[in-house]
Design a protein around this motif. Sequence first.
Motif, PDB file in Angstrom:
ATOM      1  N   UNK B 291     -17.058  26.754 -31.935  1.00  0.00           N
ATOM      2  CA  UNK B 291     -16.679  27.487 -30.903  1.00  0.00           C
ATOM      3  C   UNK B 291     -16.051  26.693 -29.706  1.00  0.00           C
ATOM      4  N   UNK B 293     -13.610  25.250 -26.739  1.00  0.00           N
ATOM      5  CA  UNK B 293     -13.521  26.054 -25.411  1.00  0.00           C
ATOM      6  C   UNK B 293     -12.811  24.740 -24.564  1.00  0.00           C
ATOM      7  N   UNK B 295     -11.866  24.630 -21.004  1.00  0.00           N
ATOM      8  CA  UNK B 295     -12.287  25.706 -19.837  1.00  0.00           C
ATOM      9  C   UNK B 295     -11.282  25.276 -18.594  1.00  0.00           C
ATOM     10  N   UNK B 301      -3.192  32.097 -28.790  1.00  0.00           N
ATOM     11  CA  UNK B 301      -3.194  32.067 -30.108  1.00  0.00           C
ATOM     12  C   UNK B 301      -2.136  32.479 -30.939  1.00  0.00           C
ATOM     13  N   UNK B 315      -6.268  33.828 -25.544  1.00  0.00           N
ATOM     14  CA  UNK B 315      -7.763  34.003 -25.968  1.00  0.00           C
ATOM     15  C   UNK B 315      -8.573  32.953 -25.046  1.00  0.00           C
ATOM     16  N   UNK B 317     -11.440  31.341 -26.157  1.00  0.00           N
ATOM     17  CA  UNK B 317     -12.113  30.102 -26.959  1.00  0.00           C
ATOM     18  C   UNK B 317     -11.581  30.468 -28.465  1.00  0.00           C
ATOM     19  N   UNK B 318     -11.953  29.456 -29.403  1.00  0.00           N
ATOM     20  CA  UNK B 318     -11.435  29.528 -30.778  1.00  0.00           C
ATOM     21  C   UNK B 318     -12.640  29.313 -31.570  1.00  0.00           C
ATOM     22  N   UNK B 319     -12.718  30.069 -32.389  1.00  0.00           N
ATOM     23  CA  UNK B 319     -13.974  30.183 -33.736  1.00  0.00           C
ATOM     24  C   UNK B 319     -13.296  29.596 -34.837  1.00  0.00           C
ATOM     25  N   UNK B 343     -18.843  24.963 -27.667  1.00  0.00           N
ATOM     26  CA  UNK B 343     -20.084  25.561 -26.953  1.00  0.00           C
ATOM     27  C   UNK B 343     -20.748  26.571 -27.642  1.00  0.00           C
ATOM     28  N   UNK B 344     -21.846  26.424 -27.682  1.00  0.00           N
ATOM     29  CA  UNK B 344     -22.849  27.320 -28.797  1.00  0.00           C
ATOM     30  C   UNK B 344     -24.009  27.734 -28.094  1.00  0.00           C
ATOM     31  N   UNK B 345     -24.625  28.863 -28.614  1.00  0.00           N
ATOM     32  CA  UNK B 345     -26.112  29.300 -28.289  1.00  0.00           C
ATOM     33  C   UNK B 345     -26.713  28.689 -29.887  1.00  0.00           C
TER      34      UNK B 345
END
Lengths: 192, 569
Positions: B291, B293, B295, B301, B315, B317-319, B343-345
Motif C-alpha cells: 500500500x 503512500x 504523503x 493514476x 488517488x 495511495x496505490x495498492x 503503510x499497512x494495518x
Amino acid sequence: MVMRTPKGSLTGLLVLLAILARTGLAEEAVVELSGASHDPLCDGSRIGFGASLDPQIYSLQPTQHAPGGRGSMTLAQPSSPFGILVDVDGHQTYRVTVQIDQLRRRSGTSYVAWVATPELDKHVRLEAIDGSDRFEGSIGWNQFLVFVSEEASPDVEKWDGPILLTGLSPSGRMHTMAGHGPFDDVSCADVY
Amino acid sequence: MIAPRVRLAALVLALALAGTGAATSQEHAGHQMGVDSTGVGWRMPPQPRPSPMMLPGLMGTFPDLTAFLPGADLDPTTLPDAVFREIVEMSDGDTLRLEAGFVRRTIGNRTFTMYGFNGQYPGPMIRVPQRSEIVVLFTNHIDLPTAVHWHGLRLDNQYDGVPGVTQDPVEPGESFLYRVRFPDAGLYWYHPHHREDIQQDLGLYGNMLVDSPDPDYLGPVNAEDFLMLDDLLIDDAGLFPYGREGAVQTLMGRFGNQLLVNGEPRWEVTLPRGEVRRLYLTNVANSRTFNLVLKGAELKLVGADVSKFERERVVENVVLAPAQRYIVDVRFGTPGTYALTNSIQAIDHFRGEFYSSVDTLGLVTVLETPGAIDYSAEFATLRENTDVIADIDRFRSEFGRPVDRELELTVRAGALPSSMVAVMALDTLYFPPVEWNDAMPMMNYLATSKNLTWILRDTQTGLENRDIEWKFTEGDVVKLRIHNQRRSFHPMQHPMHFHGQRFLVIEMDGIPVDNLAWKDTAVIPVGSTFDLLMEASNPGRWMAHCHIAEHLEAGMSMVFTVDPANGEP
C-alpha cells in the motif's frame, strides 16, 4: 516430516469445534470450519463447489428490545481501480449493507442502521436505500460494531434510541493467545 | 453463551488430544534434518514482533524439505559485484544478450550471494517502441534450470518462457533464443518461471517499457522513475533458506523483512519544486501486497498493466499486488521531504490485534528552486482516454452476458502438524480480505509444497489445477468468474495472472467497475467474486496462475488453449 495417526488430533479438533458451536461467538465460525470438521485433511474442496454467489453475510442478533428480531449485514469490496480499497494508513474499506428481516415496528418510529468503533467513540449512520429496511455505506475501520436502533426520525445524526439488532465485524473474532491455551505460561504483561 | 475461559480450555484439550503430529528435533536427534550438502540448515524464521517462537510441541520442528541456498558453496569474493541496472533502448530487430548468473550483492552493509541478469540489479530495463520485435539470446549461468517469462506481453506462445507448457527448462550452461514482440504500449516485466520462489526472490527480474508512437499517449512530465518493489527475508545468519525439492512458506508466501526498491533498501531522489514525475511501479515480491503512500504529494493514476485507464483519476495511495504494475504521475508542489511508505494495518495473530506498520521505501527531497518547465496545468487535467474507451467499447455489449467459465480459489492441507491445524482453525475465525504481512511466520515456515496444495477449481467440471485445460478460439471473448473461497483452511488473496492475453475486471462483488483498464493480473481478495472479460486474441497453450510464487509452487496453476481462428492447430 513424520505424520502421526490423525485419530487423536481429529478427536481434539472435533471437541473444540463442538464447544465452539455452542457459543454465540462461533455462529459463523462453525460455517467457516465445517470443511475442517468433516475432513481430516481440511479439504476446502468438499465445500463451496459452485459457490461463486457466496456473499459474506453475517447475522445480526436481537437485543432485549426486539425479541425475535432478525437481520443481517453483508460485507463486500467497494469499487476500486486496484481491486482492493484501503486508506493511506492501510485500513481496509468495506461496503456494508444491513438488511432488517424481522422487527416489530412501532408507529411513529424509524429504524436506523449504524456502524461504530468497538470503543463507541465514533459512529456513522448507514444510508437507507429507497426508504426500505436496507441500509448501505462504506467503512474503513479495522473492527466495528453494526447495530440498528429505533429512532424518532430516519434522519437523526446521532444514535439515541434503543438498540434492536447488533453485529460485529468478523475481525472482532480475533483473540489473543497470550496467557491462555497452549500459551498458558506466557505472561500477557510480557507481550503487551 | 459459554465463557471465553471454557473455550480456551477447549483449545487446550484439543491440542492435548491432538498431539503434534510432526517430527521434532528429538525425534531426529542424530539426523542432519533438512540440511543440504553445503551445510545450509533450517532455523526458525525471523518474526516481526516478539512472540513465543513456536506452538508448544512444535519447537524444533522443521519443514519437510531440504534447506537450500543457491551459491552457498561459492566464495562471494570471487563473484562480480552487481551493478545498478542499465536502461537499454532497443529498436525493431535488435538483439539483446541476457545472462542469468551469480552476483555479489551488498544490501545495507551486508553482502549476499544472489542472482542477477547481466550482473545487474534489477535486470536491464528494456525500452522498445510499440509493435517492435527483438531477439533475446538468453544463457543460464545459475545453478538451477530456468526460463524467462515476459510477463504481460501478447507475444508468440513458444517464447512465453514457461517450462512444461511452452518450452523445456534451460539447463545450467544452456541457452535459449526468445523472439519478443511488443503489441501493446505499457509497462511489463520479465522473470523466471521455474522455481521463481527462489530465482525471482534472489534478483532475477527486470522491467520492459513499451512506448506508444503517439507522443501524446501519456501526458507530459518532467522525469520518469522505474520502481521495482520487492522484499527479502534475512536474519542474523544471512538469507533465509529456501526448500531444495519444493517451496517452503506456502501458506502465506514468503514475506521478506527487508523491503527493497530497485534492489536497494531506499530510493532517494532530489528534484526542483513543482516537478511532475512519472512513477512506473512494479511489484516483484513473492507474496507481499504493497500500500504505497507519498504523503503530501499529489498522485494521479494513469495506467495499469497493459493500458491506460479510461479516465485518469486522483488517488491518495496505490495498492500493488505481486506482478501488478501501475503508472502514477506525482506532483511535488512544495519544498520539503516526502516519504514513500508502505503503510499497512498488519495483524498479529498471537496478540489477536491489528497494528499499524509503516516502512519507508524512499525519500523525495524537493528543492526551493522551481523546475525549468512547469507541467502543473497538464497534471491538473484529468484526461479522458478516448482511445482506451473506444477500444473497450467493442467489448461492452459482452459485459452483461452469462459467465463462460468459473474458477474457485481454495486450499487443501495435507500432512501438516495437527496442532497447527487446530490453531489455524481458530485463526481462521477471522480472515482479512488481504494478508498484508506474514501474521504467522512459524506456521507458514512449516507449510511446504509437499504438505499444502493451493487450488484453482473449475466449478463446472470439478477439475483442479493442471487437470484443467480450457479451450478457446482466437477472437473469443470469454467471461470468467473467479471466486476466492473463504470457507477453507486458510483463505488468502490471490493475484491471478493469465498469460498471453489481456482482460478487463468488469465487476467486483456484483458492482460494475466504472473506470476500466486492460490488465494481465488481478488480485482477488478473500471472499470476493470478480468477473473478468478476457479477449482470447493470442493463439497458443498458455498458463494461468496465482502470482504468489509459493502458491504457484504449491500447485495453483492451470492451462488454457487458444486455437487459431483459421482452424489450424
